[in-house]
Write a protein that holds these residues in place. Structure first.
Motif, mmCIF file in Angstrom:
data_model
loop_
_atom_site.group_PDB
_atom_site.id
_atom_site.type_symbol
_atom_site.label_atom_id
_atom_site.label_comp_id
_atom_site.label_asym_id
_atom_site.label_seq_id
_atom_site.Cartn_x
_atom_site.Cartn_y
_atom_site.Cartn_z
ATOM 1 N N GLU A 1 4.341 4.531 -7.367
ATOM 2 C CA GLU A 1 3.701 3.160 -7.540
ATOM 3 C C GLU A 1 4.210 2.506 -8.847
ATOM 4 O O GLU A 1 4.600 3.339 -9.814
ATOM 5 C CB GLU A 1 2.148 3.642 -7.777
ATOM 6 N N VAL B 1 4.884 5.339 2.342
ATOM 7 C CA VAL B 1 4.963 6.625 2.746
ATOM 8 C C VAL B 1 5.792 6.701 4.147
ATOM 9 O O VAL B 1 6.618 7.242 4.750
ATOM 10 C CB VAL B 1 3.750 7.290 3.177
ATOM 11 N N VAL C 1 7.602 8.648 -2.697
ATOM 12 C CA VAL C 1 7.050 7.167 -3.033
ATOM 13 C C VAL C 1 6.359 7.236 -4.471
ATOM 14 O O VAL C 1 6.288 8.411 -5.137
ATOM 15 C CB VAL C 1 5.866 6.938 -2.148
ATOM 16 N N THR D 1 0.814 -1.223 -0.247
ATOM 17 C CA THR D 1 0.130 0.049 0.044
ATOM 18 C C THR D 1 0.877 1.213 0.077
ATOM 19 O O THR D 1 2.057 1.224 0.530
ATOM 20 C CB THR D 1 -0.920 0.196 1.364
ATOM 21 N N ARG D 2 0.260 2.400 -0.422
ATOM 22 C CA ARG D 2 1.019 3.640 -0.342
ATOM 23 C C ARG D 2 1.409 3.925 1.014
ATOM 24 O O ARG D 2 2.310 4.598 1.316
ATOM 25 C CB ARG D 2 0.046 4.655 -1.182
ATOM 26 N N ASP D 3 0.283 3.860 2.011
ATOM 27 C CA ASP D 3 0.792 4.264 3.349
ATOM 28 C C ASP D 3 1.904 3.315 3.818
ATOM 29 O O ASP D 3 2.723 4.351 4.680
ATOM 30 C CB ASP D 3 -0.611 3.884 4.209
ATOM 31 N N TRP E 1 4.048 -0.413 -4.183
ATOM 32 C CA TRP E 1 4.720 0.953 -4.012
ATOM 33 C C TRP E 1 6.118 0.785 -3.492
ATOM 34 O O TRP E 1 6.264 -0.160 -2.795
ATOM 35 C CB TRP E 1 3.927 1.626 -2.790
#
Length: 256
Positions: free
Chosen positions: A166, A140, A164, A135-137, A171
Motif C-alpha cells: 500500500e 492481489v 502487494v 483496492t488491495r483486492d 495499492w
C-alpha cells in the motif's frame, strides 16, 4: 550491496538449503515445501525487486545472483533449489565463484527456448509504467496473475501479503517490472560451469519447459507426472525425491 528480505528456518547447520522463487513471486511460495524438515538451515529470500526486497538499478542474471549470494554466509556448504528465474540463478551460483560451495543445484521449470517475439514482449513489459490500483483486492488479483499463481494460491492466503504494497495513492504489486527484461539464459553453458551435481526438472504439464526441451539439454531430466509450471506450489512433496538426491550429494561432499 542489496540486502534481501530473508525467511530463515532452523538457523545454523549445513548443508544450507537455499530456495529461489520465480519471476513475480516471493519466498513465501516455498512455505508448504518446508512441512518436511531439512537437516540444515533453510533460506528463502525474496529476489531483488520482489516482495519485501529492494530493487536493483538494472536486472541481469549476474546482478541478481550477486544479490542472492550476499545473503549466504561465506564458507557454507549449500544446496540450491530454484524455480524458473530462480532456477537460472541456482545454476549460476553452482559455478563456485560466489564465496560458498554449492554441492548440488536444481533448476525447476526453467524456460529453455526463447523466441525473438517472446523476448520483445518481455522487454515491453519491463518498460511499462507501474500501475496503481484503487483496492488491495485489485492488486492481489494482478499479483496472482503476474506470479503465475492464479488458481493455486487463494486471494485471502497469508502467502499473498508480501506480493502487494500500500502507498499514499493506492495499492501496487510488489514486483519491479524491470525484472521482466532480464533476458534469456544460456542453460547449457551454466551446466558446463557447475562444480557439483546439477538437476533439471519440470512438471509434466509445464508449457514453459516441456520434456522435449529438457532432453535437448540433459539426457535424464526429472519430469514430475501430472504437474504444471509451479510444481513447488501444486505438489510440494513431489519435490522431496529431488531434494533427497541433492542432500545425498551434499552429504557425500561433507564427508570428503
Amino acid at each position: 550491496m542489496t540486502e534481501l528480505h530473508l525467511a530463515r528456518h532452523v538457523p545454523g547447520g549445513d548443508p544450507v538449503l537455499l530456495l529461489l522463487h520465480g519471476l513475480g513471486a516471493t519466498g513465501e511460495v516455498w512455505h508448504d515445501l518446508l512441512e518436511r524438515n531439512w537437516p540444515g538451515e533453510v533460506i528463502a529470500p525474496d529476489l531483488p525487486g520482489h516482495g519485501r526486497s529492494p530493487r536493483l538499478p538494472d536486472y541481469t542474471f549476474e546482478s541478481m545472483t550477486a544479490a542472492v549470494a550476499a545473503a549466504v554466509p561465506a564458507g557454507r556448504r549449500v544446496v540450491v533449489l530454484g524455480h524458473s528465474l530462480g532456477g537460472v540463478l541456482a545454476l549460476m551460483l553452482a559455478d563456485g565463484t560466489y564465496g560458498f560451495d554449492v554441492t548440488a543445484a536444481c533448476g525447476l521449470g526453467i524456460k529453455l527456448r526463447w523466441s525473438e517475439a517472446e523476448l520483445a514482449k518481455a522487454a515491453e513489459v519491463a518498460a511499462r509504467p507501474e500501475r496503481v490500483f484503487a483496492t488491495r483486492d485489485e492488486a492481489v488479483d494482478r499479483w496472482l496473475k503476474v506470479s503465475g499463481l492464479v488458481g493455486l494460491v487463494p486471494p485471502d492466503s497469508p502467502r499473498v501479503a508480501a506480493g502487494v504494497v500500500e502507498s499514499d495513492d493506492g495499492w501496487r504489486v510488489a514486483v519491479d517490472a524491470k525484472a521482466f527484461g532480464v533476458g534469456a539464459p544460456d542453460v547449457p553453458m551454466l551446466l558446463t560451469r557447475a562444480k557439483g551435481e546439477t538437476v533439471l526438472a519440470a512438471g509434466e504439464r509445464d508449457p514453459m519447459c516441456p520434456r522435449e526441451h529438457l532432453v535437448e539439454v540433459v539426457p535424464s531430466p526429472v519430469v514430475l507426472p501430472g504437474i504444471g509450471h509451479n510444481a513447488h506450489v501444486e505438489s510440494p512433496l513431489s519435490l522431496w525425491p529431488i531434494l533427497d538426491r541433492l542432500l545425498a550429494s551434499a552429504t557425500d561432499a561433507l564427508g570428503q
